[in-house]
Scaffold this motif. Sequence first.
Motif, PDB file in Angstrom:
ATOM      1  N   VAL A  72      -3.677  -0.957  -0.570  1.00 36.57           N
ATOM      2  CA  VAL A  72      -2.755  -0.914  -1.086  1.00 36.57           C
ATOM      3  C   VAL A  72      -2.281   0.066  -2.451  1.00 36.57           C
ATOM      4  CG1 VAL A  72      -0.520  -1.745  -1.492  1.00 36.57           C
ATOM      5  CG2 VAL A  72      -1.875  -2.230   0.701  1.00 36.57           C
ATOM      6  N   TYR A  73      -2.779  -0.989  -3.750  1.00 38.50           N
ATOM      7  CA  TYR A  73      -2.405  -0.953  -5.111  1.00 38.50           C
ATOM      8  C   TYR A  73      -3.149   0.543  -5.015  1.00 38.50           C
ATOM      9  CZ  TYR A  73      -1.754  -2.828  -9.551  1.00 38.50           C
ATOM     10  OH  TYR A  73      -0.800  -2.534 -10.862  1.00 38.50           O
ATOM     11  N   TRP A  74      -3.984   0.922  -4.917  1.00 34.65           N
ATOM     12  CA  TRP A  74      -4.544   2.091  -5.850  1.00 34.65           C
ATOM     13  C   TRP A  74      -3.612   2.999  -4.865  1.00 34.65           C
ATOM     14  CZ3 TRP A  74     -10.370  -0.232  -5.608  1.00 34.65           C
ATOM     15  CH2 TRP A  74     -10.429  -0.793  -6.377  1.00 34.65           C
ATOM     16  N   HIS A  75      -3.896   3.448  -3.873  1.00 35.59           N
ATOM     17  CA  HIS A  75      -3.021   4.845  -2.936  1.00 35.59           C
ATOM     18  C   HIS A  75      -1.906   4.406  -3.788  1.00 35.59           C
ATOM     19  CE1 HIS A  75      -2.276   6.075   1.818  1.00 35.59           C
ATOM     20  NE2 HIS A  75      -1.652   6.465   0.327  1.00 35.59           N
ATOM     21  N   SER A  76      -1.300   3.324  -4.005  1.00 30.81           N
ATOM     22  CA  SER A  76      -0.020   3.565  -4.617  1.00 30.81           C
ATOM     23  C   SER A  76       0.019   3.848  -5.911  1.00 30.81           C
ATOM     24  CB  SER A  76       0.971   1.650  -4.808  1.00 30.81           C
ATOM     25  OG  SER A  76       1.593   1.229  -3.603  1.00 30.81           O
ATOM     26  N   THR A  77      -0.586   4.099  -6.439  1.00 35.91           N
ATOM     27  CA  THR A  77      -0.682   4.238  -8.235  1.00 35.91           C
ATOM     28  C   THR A  77      -0.934   6.012  -7.868  1.00 35.91           C
ATOM     29  OG1 THR A  77      -2.264   1.963  -8.159  1.00 35.91           O
ATOM     30  CG2 THR A  77      -2.182   3.613  -9.962  1.00 35.91           C
ATOM     31  N   SER A  78      -2.523   6.331  -6.913  1.00 33.76           N
ATOM     32  CA  SER A  78      -1.977   7.787  -6.624  1.00 33.76           C
ATOM     33  C   SER A  78      -0.956   8.246  -6.368  1.00 33.76           C
ATOM     34  CB  SER A  78      -3.226   8.164  -5.313  1.00 33.76           C
ATOM     35  OG  SER A  78      -2.519   7.908  -4.275  1.00 33.76           O
ATOM     36  N   HIS A  79      -0.429   7.580  -5.805  1.00 33.39           N
ATOM     37  CA  HIS A  79       1.461   7.957  -5.520  1.00 33.39           C
ATOM     38  C   HIS A  79       2.145   8.759  -6.866  1.00 33.39           C
ATOM     39  CE1 HIS A  79       2.468   7.774  -1.145  1.00 33.39           C
ATOM     40  NE2 HIS A  79       1.085   8.628  -1.124  1.00 33.39           N
ATOM     41  N   ILE A  96      -4.069  16.115  -0.597  1.00 35.72           N
ATOM     42  CA  ILE A  96      -4.608  14.753  -0.143  1.00 35.72           C
ATOM     43  C   ILE A  96      -4.204  13.235  -1.410  1.00 35.72           C
ATOM     44  CG2 ILE A  96      -4.493  14.859   2.198  1.00 35.72           C
ATOM     45  CD1 ILE A  96      -7.927  14.298   1.029  1.00 35.72           C
ATOM     46  N   GLY A  97      -4.181  12.469  -1.341  1.00 24.50           N
ATOM     47  CA  GLY A  97      -4.355  11.544  -2.640  1.00 24.50           C
ATOM     48  C   GLY A  97      -4.670   9.472  -1.885  1.00 24.50           C
ATOM     49  N   PRO A  98      -5.945   9.206  -1.633  1.00 23.96           N
ATOM     50  CA  PRO A  98      -5.735   7.981  -0.408  1.00 23.96           C
ATOM     51  C   PRO A  98      -6.911   7.138  -1.896  1.00 23.96           C
ATOM     52  CG  PRO A  98      -7.957   9.443  -0.634  1.00 23.96           C
ATOM     53  CD  PRO A  98      -6.691  10.762  -0.937  1.00 23.96           C
ATOM     54  N   ALA A  99      -6.741   5.969  -1.266  1.00 22.52           N
ATOM     55  CA  ALA A  99      -7.295   4.787  -2.073  1.00 22.52           C
ATOM     56  C   ALA A  99      -8.765   5.265  -1.795  1.00 22.52           C
ATOM     57  CB  ALA A  99      -7.248   3.354  -2.021  1.00 22.52           C
ATOM     58  N   ILE A 100      -9.698   5.185  -2.710  1.00 25.13           N
ATOM     59  CA  ILE A 100     -10.772   5.282  -2.892  1.00 25.13           C
ATOM     60  C   ILE A 100     -11.840   3.823  -2.828  1.00 25.13           C
ATOM     61  CG2 ILE A 100     -11.996   7.442  -2.385  1.00 25.13           C
ATOM     62  CD1 ILE A 100     -11.999   7.417  -5.609  1.00 25.13           C
ATOM     63  N   GLU A 101     -13.942   3.279  -2.592  1.00 26.17           N
ATOM     64  CA  GLU A 101     -13.651   2.351  -2.847  1.00 26.17           C
ATOM     65  C   GLU A 101     -13.422   1.652  -4.035  1.00 26.17           C
ATOM     66  OE1 GLU A 101     -18.140   0.815  -2.467  1.00 26.17           O
ATOM     67  OE2 GLU A 101     -17.623   2.328  -1.204  1.00 26.17           O
ATOM     68  N   CYS A 182       2.814   9.816   3.971  1.00 27.91           N
ATOM     69  CA  CYS A 182       2.062   8.923   4.023  1.00 27.91           C
ATOM     70  C   CYS A 182       2.425   8.050   4.752  1.00 27.91           C
ATOM     71  CB  CYS A 182       2.138   7.873   2.796  1.00 27.91           C
ATOM     72  SG  CYS A 182       1.377   7.222   2.406  1.00 27.91           S
ATOM     73  N   ARG A 183       1.534   6.820   6.050  1.00 25.63           N
ATOM     74  CA  ARG A 183       1.204   6.206   6.138  1.00 25.63           C
ATOM     75  C   ARG A 183       1.624   5.130   5.675  1.00 25.63           C
ATOM     76  NH1 ARG A 183      -3.497   6.997   8.536  1.00 25.63           N
ATOM     77  NH2 ARG A 183      -3.101   8.444   9.725  1.00 25.63           N
ATOM     78  N   GLY A 184       1.286   4.409   4.603  1.00 23.43           N
ATOM     79  CA  GLY A 184       1.347   3.287   4.073  1.00 23.43           C
ATOM     80  C   GLY A 184       0.699   1.993   4.112  1.00 23.43           C
ATOM     81  N   PRO A 185       0.495   1.109   3.627  1.00 22.96           N
ATOM     82  CA  PRO A 185       2.416   0.948   3.192  1.00 22.96           C
ATOM     83  C   PRO A 185       2.106   0.582   1.715  1.00 22.96           C
ATOM     84  CG  PRO A 185       0.756  -1.219   3.646  1.00 22.96           C
ATOM     85  CD  PRO A 185       0.246  -0.209   4.446  1.00 22.96           C
ATOM     86  N   HIS A 186       3.145   0.460   1.379  1.00 23.66           N
ATOM     87  CA  HIS A 186       3.092   0.934  -0.177  1.00 23.66           C
ATOM     88  C   HIS A 186       4.001  -0.104  -1.100  1.00 23.66           C
ATOM     89  CE1 HIS A 186       1.287   4.490  -1.354  1.00 23.66           C
ATOM     90  NE2 HIS A 186       2.081   5.172  -0.283  1.00 23.66           N
ATOM     91  N   VAL A 187       3.302  -0.385  -2.575  1.00 25.98           N
ATOM     92  CA  VAL A 187       4.323  -1.340  -3.150  1.00 25.98           C
ATOM     93  C   VAL A 187       5.653  -1.474  -3.206  1.00 25.98           C
ATOM     94  CG1 VAL A 187       2.114  -2.031  -4.616  1.00 25.98           C
ATOM     95  CG2 VAL A 187       3.505  -0.021  -5.277  1.00 25.98           C
ATOM     96  N   PRO A 188       6.539  -2.373  -3.464  1.00 22.43           N
ATOM     97  CA  PRO A 188       7.928  -2.282  -3.466  1.00 22.43           C
ATOM     98  C   PRO A 188       8.335  -1.415  -4.331  1.00 22.43           C
ATOM     99  CG  PRO A 188       6.901  -4.460  -3.548  1.00 22.43           C
ATOM    100  CD  PRO A 188       5.543  -4.174  -3.651  1.00 22.43           C
ATOM    101  N   THR A 189       7.619  -1.461  -5.806  1.00 22.79           N
ATOM    102  CA  THR A 189       8.448  -0.997  -7.164  1.00 22.79           C
ATOM    103  C   THR A 189       7.449  -0.432  -7.557  1.00 22.79           C
ATOM    104  OG1 THR A 189       8.642  -1.574  -9.420  1.00 22.79           O
ATOM    105  CG2 THR A 189       8.964  -3.050  -7.557  1.00 22.79           C
ATOM    106  N   ILE A 221      -8.493   4.826 -11.945  1.00 25.95           N
ATOM    107  CA  ILE A 221      -8.151   3.312 -11.294  1.00 25.95           C
ATOM    108  C   ILE A 221      -7.140   2.341 -12.209  1.00 25.95           C
ATOM    109  CG2 ILE A 221      -9.667   2.917 -13.509  1.00 25.95           C
ATOM    110  CD1 ILE A 221     -11.034   1.202 -10.508  1.00 25.95           C
ATOM    111  N   SER A 222      -6.816   1.635 -11.185  1.00 27.03           N
ATOM    112  CA  SER A 222      -5.894   0.590 -11.506  1.00 27.03           C
ATOM    113  C   SER A 222      -5.789  -0.912 -11.366  1.00 27.03           C
ATOM    114  CB  SER A 222      -4.328   1.228 -11.269  1.00 27.03           C
ATOM    115  OG  SER A 222      -4.515   1.099  -9.825  1.00 27.03           O
ATOM    116  N   PHE A 223      -4.958  -1.817 -12.524  1.00 27.51           N
ATOM    117  CA  PHE A 223      -5.228  -3.329 -12.320  1.00 27.51           C
ATOM    118  C   PHE A 223      -3.825  -3.961 -12.340  1.00 27.51           C
ATOM    119  CE2 PHE A 223      -9.507  -1.938 -12.404  1.00 27.51           C
ATOM    120  CZ  PHE A 223     -10.663  -2.771 -11.537  1.00 27.51           C
TER     121      PHE A 223
END
Length: 646
Positions: A72-79, A96-101, A182-189, A221-223
């Motif tokens: 979720v976190y990485w997918h939201s970061t890609s957005h 496209i912009g998915p989260a990966i491993e 996007c199918r989601g979910p995503h972080v709220p903000t 990558i993000s944290f």
Amino acid sequence: MSDIRLSLPDGNEKRLPAGITGLGIAESIGPRLAKDALAIKLDGRLQDLNLPVDQDASIAILTFDSPEGHEVYWHSTSHLMAHAVKQLFPRAKLAIGPAIEEGFYYDFDLERPFTPEDLEKIEKKMAELAKAATPVTRKNISKADALAFFINRGETYKVELINELPDETISIYEQADFADLCRGPHVPTTSKIKAVKLLSIAGAYWRGSEKNKMLQRIYGISFPAKEKLDEYIARLEEIKRRDHRKLGKDLDLFSISEESGGGLVLWHPRGALIRKTIEDFWRDEHQKNGYDFVYSPHVGRASLWETSGHLSFYRENMYSSMDVEGQEYFVKPMNCPFHIMIYKNKLRSYRDLPLRFAELGTVYRFERSGVLHGLLRVRGFTQDDAHIFVAPEDMETEVVQVIAFVVKMLRTFGFDDFKAYIATKPEKSVGDDSKWEQATQALKVAADKAGLAYELDEGGGAFYGPKIDIKIKDALGRLWQCSTVQFDFNLPERFDMNFIGVDNQAHRPYVIHRALLGSLERFFGMLIEHYAGAFPVWLAPVQAKVLSITDRQLDYAKGVRDKLLAAGIRAEIDTRSEKIGFKIREAAMDKVPYILVVGDKEVEQNAVAVRERGGKDLGAMPLEAFMTGISDLIKNKRTTTELTRG
RNA sequence: GCCACCGUAACUCAGUUGGUAGAGUAGCUGAUUUGUAAUCAGCCUGUCGUGGGUUCGAUUCCCUCCGGUGGCUCCA
């Protein structure tokens, strides 16, 4: 409004008003959780935090501390990245912009190539957008509306994707003026995204097909915390430090020369010595395990490869043919047809089976120039190959033995953590279902008996049979594929292989292909990285190095070296007129397990001052004691350098 | 193969309005005889990846090819 009952992961139950949001639930549990929350899981289904929960459910608040949380976190970061890119480069089209491993990527279609400076700009913009704490909201709209929306925005790739979606309702996610299918979910903000690093730019075909347009992919990558990002970056540096290509050069283990050809490995003396040590061990173990050694040629007639099916199924990986007196020959990409020739050279009885033919067989496969990578992906390599010919009823026993053998072998090299993947019947396959079922079952039983946890890769088998791949986890937690055990229902048919059974009738044997280390090249590359070049004593090309302090100890030092050599210990000597610190530095950089310093004191006591790899000074000890200790480590193939004294 | 980036001494790398190159390490020679991660001095090192173009002149600008790196696809 009525209450709903929510059961929490810890077994407790909570009553809360229906319609409460995921965030509300998290807040009711604790402020810390609410702060870390990324999404909510309702009966196993992920949902945005800002959406209402209306029904009883078992719930879990998702934070970054789980694989799903990462996603979720990485997918939201890609957005967020796409958002930034669209602001900086309005002409960029979204793919496209998915989260990966590890992290995420987003593919863009933009006329002008991204530069490393662009990445910095994008990162800055992302930080700005995150700071703005823009709400991320989900919108469900009809397919027609979605199409109109993205057509209007000129997002042709999104339009293509939507057209292929079966659902009539499409979800899109919006943050400020940015919107993505996007199918989601995503972080709220967007403010949830704290520490981001954009790592690289690469080309990638739209939908992975080279028939399509090449897009530009940005990896990142993000944290949730900067320290985590710093740790990650430190890990990347560690990976770089261990890179087998760099260590291979530094330690003078191997090289690949442009002049002799890419993907073709030149084993230098030190690398070759390690390889020989591995091979010797390998042969000994195979002998103990009932294998017979065979050797087979490097080239074979076209008719052989026709019978085996390689010319129809594997030709794009084979080098072009050569003409031998009007006959077509091919360099071998695999050893199996030759081993089968040996099998077929005489009539086999059930009493002969199982037959296990093993060979360190060097094969050549065409790989496109762009995929070559050090020792890990090459054009010529030596498989630690074997083919087992077994009667159907003995198959399970045999597979159990093979898997146990694999595990024993890998453990000796210092690997204890494995992951196994059993690949089952694909859509297009040969051999009847009962055979597949029986063989797949045998693999599962073997994995269980060896205590290997496995995952099923449904439909992932080769067309000719199911297989089990064993991946090794290295010192950095990375998975490497080495071992593979594959059933083959195809070759016995193609080559019309037989054995005479108890009933005096001809029967078809099973063929099992197996490699324990995979290829010596790849395995070596992996070993280098796993040990960061500091090999266990039994593998180290130089096991002990004798350093004299002055010329006065010259004869003694030579004597020590000779005694070590005579005891089968690989020893070298450094008698240059350099200061001891200098010689130690060089030996240490060569990652020699033991440095033996000899000065006047040692000469007098018939001793050596032992310095263990890593810098531990063990002080002077009798030469005999050192030799006993190191010989013990070598003989038992210990992965430690800690000498057992006494 | 495709996209991006890169290719300068054996190695790591400097080298901008275009004027045929430099540092450290390594190597070699000499001095030094040294006690646990760099002793000092001297010397040597280049078709600036290849071929072509622009220019009086190209390591520098343009094109071609070769090779490498990160990906895409595939895989031991």
